[in-house]
Design an enzyme around this catalytic site. Structure first.
Site, PDB file in Angstrom:
ATOM      1  N   ASP A 120       0.839  -1.197   0.000  1.00 38.58           N
ATOM      2  CA  ASP A 120       0.000   0.000   0.000  1.00 38.58           C
ATOM      3  C   ASP A 120       0.878   1.253   0.000  1.00 38.58           C
ATOM      4  OD1 ASP A 120       0.799  -0.806   2.680  1.00 38.58           O
ATOM      5  OD2 ASP A 120      -0.398   0.886   3.404  1.00 38.58           O
ATOM      6  N   GLU A 121       0.295   2.347  -0.457  1.00 37.51           N
ATOM      7  CA  GLU A 121       0.895   3.677  -0.361  1.00 37.51           C
ATOM      8  C   GLU A 121       2.362   3.690  -0.808  1.00 37.51           C
ATOM      9  OE1 GLU A 121      -1.869   5.559   3.204  1.00 37.51           O
ATOM     10  OE2 GLU A 121       0.040   4.648   3.751  1.00 37.51           O
ATOM     11  N   VAL A 122       2.606   3.197  -2.003  1.00 39.74           N
ATOM     12  CA  VAL A 122       3.974   3.127  -2.526  1.00 39.74           C
ATOM     13  C   VAL A 122       4.326   4.438  -3.231  1.00 39.74           C
ATOM     14  CG1 VAL A 122       5.570   1.893  -4.024  1.00 39.74           C
ATOM     15  CG2 VAL A 122       3.766   0.641  -2.806  1.00 39.74           C
TER      16      VAL A 122
END
Length: 547
Positions: A354-356
Protein backbone atom coordinates in the site's frame (compact mmCIF):
# COMPACT_ATOMS: atom_id res chain seq x y z
CA UNK A 1 -75.19 -6.02 21.24
CA UNK A 2 -72.75 -3.82 23.13
CA UNK A 3 -73.99 -5.17 26.54
CA UNK A 4 -73.81 -8.80 25.34
CA UNK A 5 -70.27 -8.26 23.96
CA UNK A 6 -69.13 -6.71 27.28
CA UNK A 7 -70.51 -9.69 29.22
CA UNK A 8 -68.70 -12.15 26.93
CA UNK A 9 -65.51 -10.11 27.23
CA UNK A 10 -65.69 -10.06 31.06
CA UNK A 11 -66.40 -13.81 31.16
CA UNK A 12 -63.44 -14.54 28.89
CA UNK A 13 -61.18 -12.34 31.01
CA UNK A 14 -62.18 -14.15 34.21
CA UNK A 15 -61.51 -17.51 32.50
CA UNK A 16 -58.08 -16.35 31.41
CA UNK A 17 -57.21 -15.13 34.92
CA UNK A 18 -58.27 -18.44 36.48
CA UNK A 19 -56.23 -20.35 33.87
CA UNK A 20 -53.18 -18.15 34.49
CA UNK A 21 -53.44 -18.61 38.27
CA UNK A 22 -53.75 -22.38 37.88
CA UNK A 23 -50.80 -22.48 35.48
CA UNK A 24 -48.64 -20.40 37.83
CA UNK A 25 -49.56 -22.63 40.76
CA UNK A 26 -48.85 -25.78 38.74
CA UNK A 27 -45.44 -24.45 37.61
CA UNK A 28 -44.63 -23.47 41.17
CA UNK A 29 -45.50 -27.00 42.33
CA UNK A 30 -43.40 -28.46 39.51
CA UNK A 31 -40.49 -26.27 40.57
CA UNK A 32 -40.88 -27.35 44.18
CA UNK A 33 -41.07 -31.02 43.20
CA UNK A 34 -37.94 -30.71 41.01
CA UNK A 35 -36.09 -28.33 43.36
CA UNK A 36 -35.77 -25.83 40.52
CA UNK A 37 -35.85 -22.05 41.03
CA UNK A 38 -38.38 -20.02 39.06
CA UNK A 39 -37.30 -18.63 35.73
CA UNK A 40 -35.78 -15.18 36.07
CA UNK A 41 -36.78 -12.35 33.77
CA UNK A 42 -33.08 -11.59 33.36
CA UNK A 43 -31.70 -12.97 30.10
CA UNK A 44 -28.10 -13.90 29.39
CA UNK A 45 -26.24 -11.14 27.54
CA UNK A 46 -24.43 -13.12 24.84
CA UNK A 47 -22.09 -11.42 22.35
CA UNK A 48 -22.14 -12.00 19.45
CA UNK A 49 -25.88 -12.57 19.48
CA UNK A 50 -26.64 -16.19 18.51
CA UNK A 51 -28.63 -16.85 15.36
CA UNK A 52 -31.30 -18.64 17.41
CA UNK A 53 -31.80 -18.56 21.19
CA UNK A 54 -34.84 -19.97 22.98
CA UNK A 55 -35.22 -19.94 26.75
CA UNK A 56 -36.88 -22.74 28.67
CA UNK A 57 -39.45 -22.22 31.42
CA UNK A 58 -37.10 -22.99 34.31
CA UNK A 59 -33.61 -22.51 35.63
CA UNK A 60 -31.09 -25.19 36.43
CA UNK A 61 -29.23 -25.14 39.71
CA UNK A 62 -25.52 -25.69 39.19
CA UNK A 63 -24.11 -28.74 40.98
CA UNK A 64 -21.44 -28.09 43.58
CA UNK A 65 -19.13 -30.38 41.59
CA UNK A 66 -19.20 -29.77 37.84
CA UNK A 67 -18.06 -32.67 35.68
CA UNK A 68 -16.61 -31.90 32.24
CA UNK A 69 -16.35 -34.41 29.42
CA UNK A 70 -12.89 -35.78 28.81
CA UNK A 71 -13.74 -35.58 25.09
CA UNK A 72 -13.29 -31.81 25.34
CA UNK A 73 -9.64 -30.89 24.57
CA UNK A 74 -7.61 -29.79 27.59
CA UNK A 75 -7.21 -26.21 26.34
CA UNK A 76 -11.00 -25.86 26.15
CA UNK A 77 -11.42 -27.58 29.51
CA UNK A 78 -9.17 -24.92 31.01
CA UNK A 79 -11.33 -22.15 29.53
CA UNK A 80 -14.40 -23.64 31.22
CA UNK A 81 -12.52 -24.18 34.46
CA UNK A 82 -11.37 -20.55 34.48
CA UNK A 83 -14.92 -19.22 34.12
CA UNK A 84 -16.33 -21.61 36.73
CA UNK A 85 -13.53 -20.84 39.18
CA UNK A 86 -13.29 -17.07 38.64
CA UNK A 87 -17.03 -16.64 39.11
CA UNK A 88 -17.26 -19.30 41.88
CA UNK A 89 -20.09 -21.09 40.05
CA UNK A 90 -19.09 -24.44 41.58
CA UNK A 91 -16.83 -25.60 44.39
CA UNK A 92 -14.87 -28.11 42.30
CA UNK A 93 -14.47 -29.61 38.82
CA UNK A 94 -14.02 -33.19 37.65
CA UNK A 95 -13.13 -34.63 34.26
CA UNK A 96 -15.31 -37.64 33.43
CA UNK A 97 -16.42 -39.86 30.58
CA UNK A 98 -18.58 -38.02 28.08
CA UNK A 99 -21.71 -40.08 28.75
CA UNK A 100 -21.70 -39.29 32.48
CA UNK A 101 -20.40 -35.69 32.41
CA UNK A 102 -22.58 -32.73 33.37
CA UNK A 103 -21.05 -30.79 30.44
CA UNK A 104 -20.91 -33.21 27.49
CA UNK A 105 -20.51 -33.07 23.73
CA UNK A 106 -21.98 -34.71 20.65
CA UNK A 107 -20.67 -34.83 17.10
CA UNK A 108 -23.11 -34.09 14.28
CA UNK A 109 -21.37 -34.09 10.90
CA UNK A 110 -24.32 -32.35 9.28
CA UNK A 111 -23.29 -29.11 11.00
CA UNK A 112 -20.97 -26.68 9.20
CA UNK A 113 -17.38 -26.02 10.28
CA UNK A 114 -18.05 -23.28 12.85
CA UNK A 115 -21.64 -24.20 13.67
CA UNK A 116 -22.64 -25.40 17.12
CA UNK A 117 -25.71 -26.09 19.22
CA UNK A 118 -25.93 -25.53 22.96
CA UNK A 119 -28.68 -27.17 25.00
CA UNK A 120 -29.02 -26.53 28.72
CA UNK A 121 -31.69 -28.72 30.31
CA UNK A 122 -32.64 -29.35 33.91
CA UNK A 123 -30.10 -32.16 34.15
CA UNK A 124 -27.16 -31.39 31.88
CA UNK A 125 -25.41 -29.21 29.32
CA UNK A 126 -24.77 -30.52 25.80
CA UNK A 127 -22.66 -28.95 23.04
CA UNK A 128 -23.21 -30.37 19.55
CA UNK A 129 -20.62 -29.73 16.84
CA UNK A 130 -18.91 -31.19 13.79
CA UNK A 131 -15.42 -29.69 14.23
CA UNK A 132 -13.15 -28.55 17.05
CA UNK A 133 -13.74 -24.95 15.98
CA UNK A 134 -17.49 -25.36 16.36
CA UNK A 135 -16.95 -26.96 19.76
CA UNK A 136 -14.79 -24.02 20.84
CA UNK A 137 -17.45 -21.47 19.89
CA UNK A 138 -20.04 -23.49 21.81
CA UNK A 139 -17.77 -23.45 24.84
CA UNK A 140 -17.19 -19.69 24.52
CA UNK A 141 -20.95 -19.13 24.51
CA UNK A 142 -21.35 -21.45 27.50
CA UNK A 143 -18.66 -19.50 29.34
CA UNK A 144 -20.68 -16.32 28.94
CA UNK A 145 -23.73 -18.17 30.33
CA UNK A 146 -21.80 -19.54 33.31
CA UNK A 147 -20.21 -16.19 34.13
CA UNK A 148 -23.70 -14.67 34.33
CA UNK A 149 -25.06 -17.33 36.69
CA UNK A 150 -27.33 -15.93 39.40
CA UNK A 151 -26.66 -16.64 43.06
CA UNK A 152 -29.33 -17.30 45.66
CA UNK A 153 -29.34 -16.29 49.32
CA UNK A 154 -28.05 -19.81 50.07
CA UNK A 155 -25.03 -19.23 47.85
CA UNK A 156 -26.20 -21.59 45.11
CA UNK A 157 -25.87 -20.63 41.46
CA UNK A 158 -28.38 -21.16 38.67
CA UNK A 159 -28.52 -20.61 34.92
CA UNK A 160 -31.52 -20.63 32.59
CA UNK A 161 -32.47 -23.63 30.54
CA UNK A 162 -32.06 -22.71 26.90
CA UNK A 163 -31.45 -23.93 23.39
CA UNK A 164 -29.04 -22.19 20.99
CA UNK A 165 -28.41 -22.89 17.31
CA UNK A 166 -25.62 -20.74 16.00
CA UNK A 167 -23.31 -20.31 13.02
CA UNK A 168 -21.45 -17.32 11.59
CA UNK A 169 -22.49 -15.59 8.39
CA UNK A 170 -18.87 -14.72 7.55
CA UNK A 171 -15.86 -17.03 7.76
CA UNK A 172 -13.35 -14.17 8.18
CA UNK A 173 -13.69 -12.26 11.45
CA UNK A 174 -10.31 -10.65 11.87
CA UNK A 175 -8.49 -8.14 14.01
CA UNK A 176 -5.46 -6.19 12.78
CA UNK A 177 -3.02 -4.57 15.20
CA UNK A 178 -0.17 -2.22 14.32
CA UNK A 179 2.94 -3.08 16.37
CA UNK A 180 5.35 -0.88 14.42
CA UNK A 181 4.25 2.49 15.78
CA UNK A 182 3.87 1.28 19.37
CA UNK A 183 4.55 -2.13 20.83
CA UNK A 184 2.73 -4.23 23.41
CA UNK A 185 4.08 -7.07 25.50
CA UNK A 186 3.31 -10.56 24.31
CA UNK A 187 1.68 -11.31 27.66
CA UNK A 188 -0.76 -8.48 27.00
CA UNK A 189 -1.28 -9.57 23.38
CA UNK A 190 -2.11 -13.06 24.67
CA UNK A 191 -4.63 -11.54 27.05
CA UNK A 192 -6.25 -9.59 24.20
CA UNK A 193 -6.23 -12.70 22.02
CA UNK A 194 -7.95 -14.73 24.72
CA UNK A 195 -10.62 -12.03 24.91
CA UNK A 196 -11.06 -11.96 21.13
CA UNK A 197 -11.64 -15.70 21.16
CA UNK A 198 -14.38 -15.28 23.76
CA UNK A 199 -16.14 -13.09 21.21
CA UNK A 200 -15.54 -15.59 18.36
CA UNK A 201 -13.02 -13.51 16.41
CA UNK A 202 -10.93 -16.06 14.52
CA UNK A 203 -7.98 -14.22 12.93
CA UNK A 204 -5.30 -11.77 14.04
CA UNK A 205 -3.10 -9.90 11.59
CA UNK A 206 0.15 -8.65 13.11
CA UNK A 207 1.47 -5.52 11.40
CA UNK A 208 5.11 -6.26 12.22
CA UNK A 209 7.00 -3.77 10.05
CA UNK A 210 6.59 -0.22 8.86
CA UNK A 211 8.52 3.03 8.49
CA UNK A 212 8.46 3.48 12.26
CA UNK A 213 10.02 0.18 13.28
CA UNK A 214 10.92 -3.43 12.51
CA UNK A 215 9.41 -5.67 15.18
CA UNK A 216 10.36 -9.25 14.27
CA UNK A 217 13.76 -10.92 14.57
CA UNK A 218 15.33 -11.96 11.24
CA UNK A 219 18.44 -13.94 12.10
CA UNK A 220 20.06 -13.69 8.68
CA UNK A 221 19.80 -9.87 8.71
CA UNK A 222 20.15 -8.78 12.37
CA UNK A 223 20.39 -5.06 11.62
CA UNK A 224 16.68 -5.11 10.82
CA UNK A 225 16.02 -5.13 14.56
CA UNK A 226 19.22 -3.72 16.08
CA UNK A 227 19.02 -0.66 13.81
CA UNK A 228 15.59 -0.77 12.22
CA UNK A 229 13.86 -1.64 15.47
CA UNK A 230 14.60 1.79 16.98
CA UNK A 231 13.70 5.35 16.14
CA UNK A 232 14.23 8.76 17.67
CA UNK A 233 10.94 10.05 19.02
CA UNK A 234 8.80 11.01 16.04
CA UNK A 235 6.04 13.61 15.83
CA UNK A 236 3.46 11.22 17.29
CA UNK A 237 5.72 10.28 20.20
CA UNK A 238 6.24 13.97 20.92
CA UNK A 239 2.51 14.61 20.77
CA UNK A 240 1.82 11.70 23.14
CA UNK A 241 4.42 13.06 25.58
CA UNK A 242 2.83 16.51 25.43
CA UNK A 243 -0.68 15.16 26.03
CA UNK A 244 0.49 12.87 28.83
CA UNK A 245 1.14 15.91 31.04
CA UNK A 246 -2.62 16.31 31.42
CA UNK A 247 -3.86 12.85 30.41
CA UNK A 248 -1.94 9.83 31.73
CA UNK A 249 -3.50 7.54 29.13
CA UNK A 250 -1.07 9.01 26.58
CA UNK A 251 2.02 8.04 28.58
CA UNK A 252 4.44 6.04 26.44
CA UNK A 253 5.19 2.60 27.87
CA UNK A 254 8.66 3.05 29.36
CA UNK A 255 9.62 -0.55 28.57
CA UNK A 256 10.12 0.54 24.96
CA UNK A 257 12.08 3.75 25.60
CA UNK A 258 15.88 3.90 25.33
CA UNK A 259 18.13 6.78 26.38
CA UNK A 260 15.07 8.91 27.10
CA UNK A 261 14.64 9.81 23.44
CA UNK A 262 14.39 6.61 21.40
CA UNK A 263 11.48 4.22 20.98
CA UNK A 264 11.72 0.61 19.92
CA UNK A 265 12.19 -3.07 20.49
CA UNK A 266 11.28 -6.31 18.76
CA UNK A 267 9.89 -9.79 19.30
CA UNK A 268 12.29 -12.72 19.12
CA UNK A 269 11.43 -15.69 16.97
CA UNK A 270 10.90 -17.82 20.07
CA UNK A 271 8.47 -15.22 21.44
CA UNK A 272 6.56 -15.19 18.16
CA UNK A 273 6.34 -18.99 18.15
CA UNK A 274 5.02 -18.95 21.71
CA UNK A 275 2.37 -16.37 20.84
CA UNK A 276 1.26 -18.25 17.72
CA UNK A 277 0.96 -21.47 19.75
CA UNK A 278 -1.21 -19.71 22.31
CA UNK A 279 -3.44 -18.04 19.73
CA UNK A 280 -3.91 -21.33 17.90
CA UNK A 281 -4.97 -23.00 21.15
CA UNK A 282 -7.88 -20.54 21.45
CA UNK A 283 -8.94 -20.95 17.83
CA UNK A 284 -7.28 -17.91 16.28
CA UNK A 285 -5.17 -17.93 13.13
CA UNK A 286 -2.22 -15.50 13.30
CA UNK A 287 -1.34 -13.81 10.00
CA UNK A 288 1.99 -11.99 9.61
CA UNK A 289 2.27 -8.76 7.66
CA UNK A 290 5.64 -7.63 6.27
CA UNK A 291 4.87 -4.40 4.42
CA UNK A 292 6.67 -3.96 1.06
CA UNK A 293 7.77 -2.37 -1.22
CA UNK A 294 6.59 0.81 0.51
CA UNK A 295 6.54 1.52 4.25
CA UNK A 296 10.01 -0.03 4.34
CA UNK A 297 12.02 2.80 5.93
CA UNK A 298 13.01 0.83 9.03
CA UNK A 299 14.65 -1.83 6.85
CA UNK A 300 16.23 0.72 4.51
CA UNK A 301 17.69 2.58 7.49
CA UNK A 302 19.42 -0.68 8.45
CA UNK A 303 20.35 -1.62 4.87
CA UNK A 304 20.43 1.60 2.77
CA UNK A 305 21.35 -0.22 -0.42
CA UNK A 306 17.76 -1.53 -0.60
CA UNK A 307 16.48 1.81 -1.90
CA UNK A 308 17.03 3.48 -5.25
CA UNK A 309 18.92 6.37 -3.64
CA UNK A 310 21.09 4.44 -1.16
CA UNK A 311 19.28 5.99 1.81
CA UNK A 312 15.96 6.21 3.54
CA UNK A 313 13.86 9.29 3.01
CA UNK A 314 10.49 10.77 2.26
CA UNK A 315 8.90 11.56 -1.08
CA UNK A 316 5.91 13.76 -1.85
CA UNK A 317 3.52 11.69 0.23
CA UNK A 318 5.15 8.52 1.47
CA UNK A 319 8.54 7.04 2.31
CA UNK A 320 11.13 5.83 -0.18
CA UNK A 321 10.29 2.26 -1.22
CA UNK A 322 12.47 -0.74 -1.96
CA UNK A 323 14.12 -0.35 -5.33
CA UNK A 324 12.03 -2.64 -7.54
CA UNK A 325 14.64 -2.55 -10.32
CA UNK A 326 17.58 -4.02 -8.37
CA UNK A 327 17.60 -7.77 -8.89
CA UNK A 328 19.83 -8.26 -5.82
CA UNK A 329 17.04 -6.96 -3.56
CA UNK A 330 14.85 -9.98 -4.16
CA UNK A 331 17.07 -12.57 -2.40
CA UNK A 332 17.15 -10.25 0.63
CA UNK A 333 13.36 -10.07 0.66
CA UNK A 334 13.07 -13.82 0.16
CA UNK A 335 15.32 -14.35 3.20
CA UNK A 336 12.84 -12.36 5.26
CA UNK A 337 9.84 -14.22 3.88
CA UNK A 338 11.49 -17.60 4.51
CA UNK A 339 12.21 -16.89 8.17
CA UNK A 340 8.79 -15.43 8.83
CA UNK A 341 7.01 -18.31 7.12
CA UNK A 342 8.67 -20.81 9.47
CA UNK A 343 7.12 -19.00 12.46
CA UNK A 344 3.54 -18.75 11.22
CA UNK A 345 1.66 -21.92 10.21
CA UNK A 346 -1.12 -19.75 8.76
CA UNK A 347 -1.71 -20.32 5.07
CA UNK A 348 -2.06 -16.54 4.70
CA UNK A 349 0.78 -14.02 4.37
CA UNK A 350 0.12 -10.28 4.05
CA UNK A 351 2.66 -8.24 2.06
CA UNK A 352 1.15 -4.77 2.48
CA UNK A 353 1.83 -3.21 -0.95
CA UNK A 354 0.00 0.00 0.00
CA UNK A 355 0.89 3.68 -0.36
CA UNK A 356 3.97 3.13 -2.53
CA UNK A 357 5.86 6.35 -3.35
CA UNK A 358 6.96 5.78 -6.96
CA UNK A 359 8.81 9.00 -7.79
CA UNK A 360 12.21 7.43 -7.09
CA UNK A 361 11.37 4.64 -9.52
CA UNK A 362 10.71 7.22 -12.24
CA UNK A 363 14.28 8.53 -11.85
CA UNK A 364 16.03 5.22 -11.16
CA UNK A 365 18.05 3.70 -14.04
CA UNK A 366 17.57 0.14 -12.71
CA UNK A 367 13.80 0.59 -12.44
CA UNK A 368 13.48 2.16 -15.87
CA UNK A 369 15.62 -0.59 -17.43
CA UNK A 370 13.36 -3.28 -15.93
CA UNK A 371 10.22 -1.46 -17.12
CA UNK A 372 11.62 -1.47 -20.67
CA UNK A 373 12.87 -5.08 -20.57
CA UNK A 374 9.57 -6.47 -19.26
CA UNK A 375 7.36 -4.09 -21.25
CA UNK A 376 5.75 -2.87 -18.02
CA UNK A 377 4.81 0.53 -19.52
CA UNK A 378 5.16 2.61 -16.33
CA UNK A 379 5.86 2.57 -12.59
CA UNK A 380 2.37 1.23 -11.89
CA UNK A 381 3.22 -1.76 -14.03
CA UNK A 382 6.54 -2.04 -12.17
CA UNK A 383 4.75 -2.19 -8.83
CA UNK A 384 2.48 -4.93 -10.17
CA UNK A 385 5.55 -6.81 -11.43
CA UNK A 386 7.13 -6.57 -7.97
CA UNK A 387 3.95 -7.77 -6.26
CA UNK A 388 3.67 -10.64 -8.74
CA UNK A 389 7.21 -11.81 -7.93
CA UNK A 390 6.54 -11.83 -4.18
CA UNK A 391 3.14 -13.45 -4.71
CA UNK A 392 4.66 -16.21 -6.85
CA UNK A 393 7.38 -16.86 -4.30
CA UNK A 394 4.81 -17.28 -1.53
CA UNK A 395 2.48 -19.39 -3.69
CA UNK A 396 5.30 -21.85 -4.41
CA UNK A 397 5.57 -22.32 -0.65
CA UNK A 398 1.84 -22.94 -0.38
CA UNK A 399 1.02 -19.55 1.09
CA UNK A 400 -1.97 -17.48 0.05
CA UNK A 401 -0.87 -13.89 -0.46
CA UNK A 402 -2.80 -10.95 0.92
CA UNK A 403 -2.34 -7.26 0.10
CA UNK A 404 -4.10 -3.96 0.64
CA UNK A 405 -6.49 -2.90 -2.10
CA UNK A 406 -3.84 -0.43 -3.36
CA UNK A 407 -2.16 -3.46 -4.96
CA UNK A 408 -5.11 -4.21 -7.25
CA UNK A 409 -3.93 -3.50 -10.80
CA UNK A 410 -7.02 -3.65 -12.96
CA UNK A 411 -5.07 -4.20 -16.18
CA UNK A 412 -3.37 -7.35 -14.86
CA UNK A 413 -4.63 -8.21 -11.35
CA UNK A 414 -2.83 -10.72 -9.17
CA UNK A 415 -4.49 -13.82 -7.71
CA UNK A 416 -4.58 -12.66 -4.10
CA UNK A 417 -6.86 -11.78 -1.22
CA UNK A 418 -7.34 -8.01 -1.12
CA UNK A 419 -8.01 -6.14 2.10
CA UNK A 420 -10.22 -3.20 1.19
CA UNK A 421 -9.69 -0.07 3.32
CA UNK A 422 -9.86 3.08 1.16
CA UNK A 423 -13.44 4.20 1.68
CA UNK A 424 -12.87 7.31 -0.43
CA UNK A 425 -12.84 4.81 -3.32
CA UNK A 426 -16.25 3.30 -2.54
CA UNK A 427 -16.43 1.36 -5.82
CA UNK A 428 -13.07 -0.37 -5.29
CA UNK A 429 -14.47 -3.33 -3.37
CA UNK A 430 -17.13 -3.77 -6.05
CA UNK A 431 -14.54 -3.65 -8.81
CA UNK A 432 -12.31 -6.26 -7.15
CA UNK A 433 -15.13 -8.65 -6.30
CA UNK A 434 -16.70 -8.29 -9.75
CA UNK A 435 -13.35 -9.35 -11.20
CA UNK A 436 -13.71 -12.52 -9.16
CA UNK A 437 -11.18 -11.84 -6.40
CA UNK A 438 -11.81 -12.35 -2.65
CA UNK A 439 -11.95 -9.33 -0.36
CA UNK A 440 -11.62 -8.86 3.38
CA UNK A 441 -13.67 -5.74 4.12
CA UNK A 442 -12.09 -3.28 6.58
CA UNK A 443 -12.89 0.17 5.26
CA UNK A 444 -11.53 3.21 7.01
CA UNK A 445 -14.79 4.84 8.07
CA UNK A 446 -16.16 2.13 10.35
CA UNK A 447 -13.65 -0.67 10.87
CA UNK A 448 -10.63 1.46 11.77
CA UNK A 449 -10.83 1.79 15.54
CA UNK A 450 -7.91 4.22 15.83
CA UNK A 451 -9.90 7.46 15.80
CA UNK A 452 -11.08 9.01 19.06
CA UNK A 453 -13.74 6.56 20.24
CA UNK A 454 -17.29 7.81 20.71
CA UNK A 455 -20.84 6.55 21.04
CA UNK A 456 -21.57 7.88 17.53
CA UNK A 457 -18.66 5.86 16.09
CA UNK A 458 -19.84 2.79 17.99
CA UNK A 459 -23.40 3.06 16.68
CA UNK A 460 -22.20 3.69 13.13
CA UNK A 461 -20.08 0.54 13.29
CA UNK A 462 -22.90 -1.54 14.74
CA UNK A 463 -25.38 -0.39 12.10
CA UNK A 464 -22.97 -0.86 9.17
CA UNK A 465 -24.53 -1.80 5.83
CA UNK A 466 -22.82 -2.15 2.45
CA UNK A 467 -25.48 -0.13 0.67
CA UNK A 468 -25.89 2.56 -0.43
CA UNK A 469 -22.23 3.70 -0.23
CA UNK A 470 -20.49 0.51 -1.33
CA UNK A 471 -22.29 -0.45 -4.50
CA UNK A 472 -21.73 -3.32 -6.88
CA UNK A 473 -20.15 -5.69 -4.38
CA UNK A 474 -20.38 -9.38 -5.20
CA UNK A 475 -21.09 -10.48 -1.65
CA UNK A 476 -20.15 -14.09 -2.29
CA UNK A 477 -16.57 -12.80 -2.78
CA UNK A 478 -16.55 -10.98 0.56
CA UNK A 479 -14.72 -13.34 2.92
CA UNK A 480 -15.70 -11.26 5.92
CA UNK A 481 -14.56 -8.29 7.97
CA UNK A 482 -11.53 -7.08 9.87
CA UNK A 483 -11.27 -4.45 12.57
CA UNK A 484 -8.07 -2.43 12.52
CA UNK A 485 -6.02 -0.53 15.10
CA UNK A 486 -3.21 1.85 14.11
CA UNK A 487 -1.16 2.92 17.11
CA UNK A 488 0.41 6.30 16.33
CA UNK A 489 -1.53 7.82 19.26
CA UNK A 490 -2.03 4.60 21.22
CA UNK A 491 1.19 4.21 23.25
CA UNK A 492 0.08 1.89 26.06
CA UNK A 493 -2.41 -0.75 27.23
CA UNK A 494 -4.76 1.74 28.83
CA UNK A 495 -5.23 3.76 25.67
CA UNK A 496 -5.56 0.61 23.56
CA UNK A 497 -8.30 -0.67 25.87
CA UNK A 498 -10.25 2.56 25.42
CA UNK A 499 -10.20 2.03 21.65
CA UNK A 500 -10.92 -1.70 21.75
CA UNK A 501 -13.80 -1.88 24.19
CA UNK A 502 -16.72 -1.73 23.51
CA UNK A 503 -15.90 -1.32 19.79
CA UNK A 504 -14.83 -4.97 19.52
CA UNK A 505 -18.20 -6.08 20.91
CA UNK A 506 -20.06 -4.07 18.27
CA UNK A 507 -17.69 -5.24 15.55
CA UNK A 508 -18.04 -8.94 16.35
CA UNK A 509 -21.82 -8.86 15.97
CA UNK A 510 -21.36 -7.29 12.52
CA UNK A 511 -18.72 -9.87 11.58
CA UNK A 512 -20.72 -12.81 12.98
CA UNK A 513 -23.69 -11.50 11.02
CA UNK A 514 -26.22 -10.95 13.81
CA UNK A 515 -26.03 -7.19 14.47
CA UNK A 516 -29.64 -6.06 14.20
CA UNK A 517 -30.88 -4.18 17.24
CA UNK A 518 -28.88 -1.27 18.61
CA UNK A 519 -31.06 -0.84 21.69
CA UNK A 520 -30.71 -4.51 22.55
CA UNK A 521 -26.95 -4.30 22.08
CA UNK A 522 -26.69 -1.30 24.41
CA UNK A 523 -28.40 -3.27 27.18
CA UNK A 524 -25.84 -6.04 26.86
CA UNK A 525 -22.85 -3.81 27.37
CA UNK A 526 -23.25 -3.21 31.10
CA UNK A 527 -22.37 -6.80 32.02
CA UNK A 528 -19.67 -7.17 29.37
CA UNK A 529 -17.80 -4.02 30.38
CA UNK A 530 -17.93 -5.13 34.01
CA UNK A 531 -16.53 -8.50 32.96
CA UNK A 532 -13.70 -6.88 30.98
CA UNK A 533 -12.85 -4.65 33.92
CA UNK A 534 -12.79 -7.70 36.19
CA UNK A 535 -10.35 -9.29 33.73
CA UNK A 536 -8.03 -6.29 34.09
CA UNK A 537 -8.78 -4.47 30.83
CA UNK A 538 -9.19 -0.75 30.51
CA UNK A 539 -12.49 0.11 28.82
CA UNK A 540 -14.37 3.16 27.63
CA UNK A 541 -17.73 3.52 29.34
CA UNK A 542 -20.28 4.79 26.80
CA UNK A 543 -22.58 7.65 27.70
CA UNK A 544 -25.63 5.41 27.38
CA UNK A 545 -24.34 3.34 30.32
CA UNK A 546 -23.40 6.35 32.42
CA UNK A 547 -26.98 7.57 32.17
Amino acid sequence: MKTQYSLIKRTSLITLLITALFTTYSCANDDDNNSQPNISSKNIEIIPQPVSLEYGSQRIEMPSVVSISKDIPSTMQKLLEKSITDYKVASSINIEKNESAFISTKIDNSLSEEEYELDITQKSILITHSTQQGLLWGIQTLRQVLMQAESSTKGDFSIPTLSIKDTPKYAWRGFHIDLARHMFSLDYLKKVTDCLSLYKINKIQLHLTDDQGWRIEIKKHPNLTTVGGWRHFDEYDEECIKLSHTDASYTIDERYIRNGKEYGGFYTQDEIKDFVTFATSVGIEVIPEIDMPGHFSAAIKAYPELSCTGSSGWGEEFSYPVCAGKAKNHPFLYDILDEVMTLFPSKHFHIGADEVEKNNWKKCEDCQRLIAEENLMNVEGLENFFVNNINSYLNKREKSTMAWDDAFYKKEPQEMIYTYWRDWLPNQAGTITQAGFPVVFMEWGNFYLSATPSDEQLQSLYNFKFEPKFKGIVKSNILGFQACIWTEMIPNEQKLGHHLFPSIQAYTEVAWGTASNWDSFKKKMNWHLKHLTKEGFYVRTPDFIKK
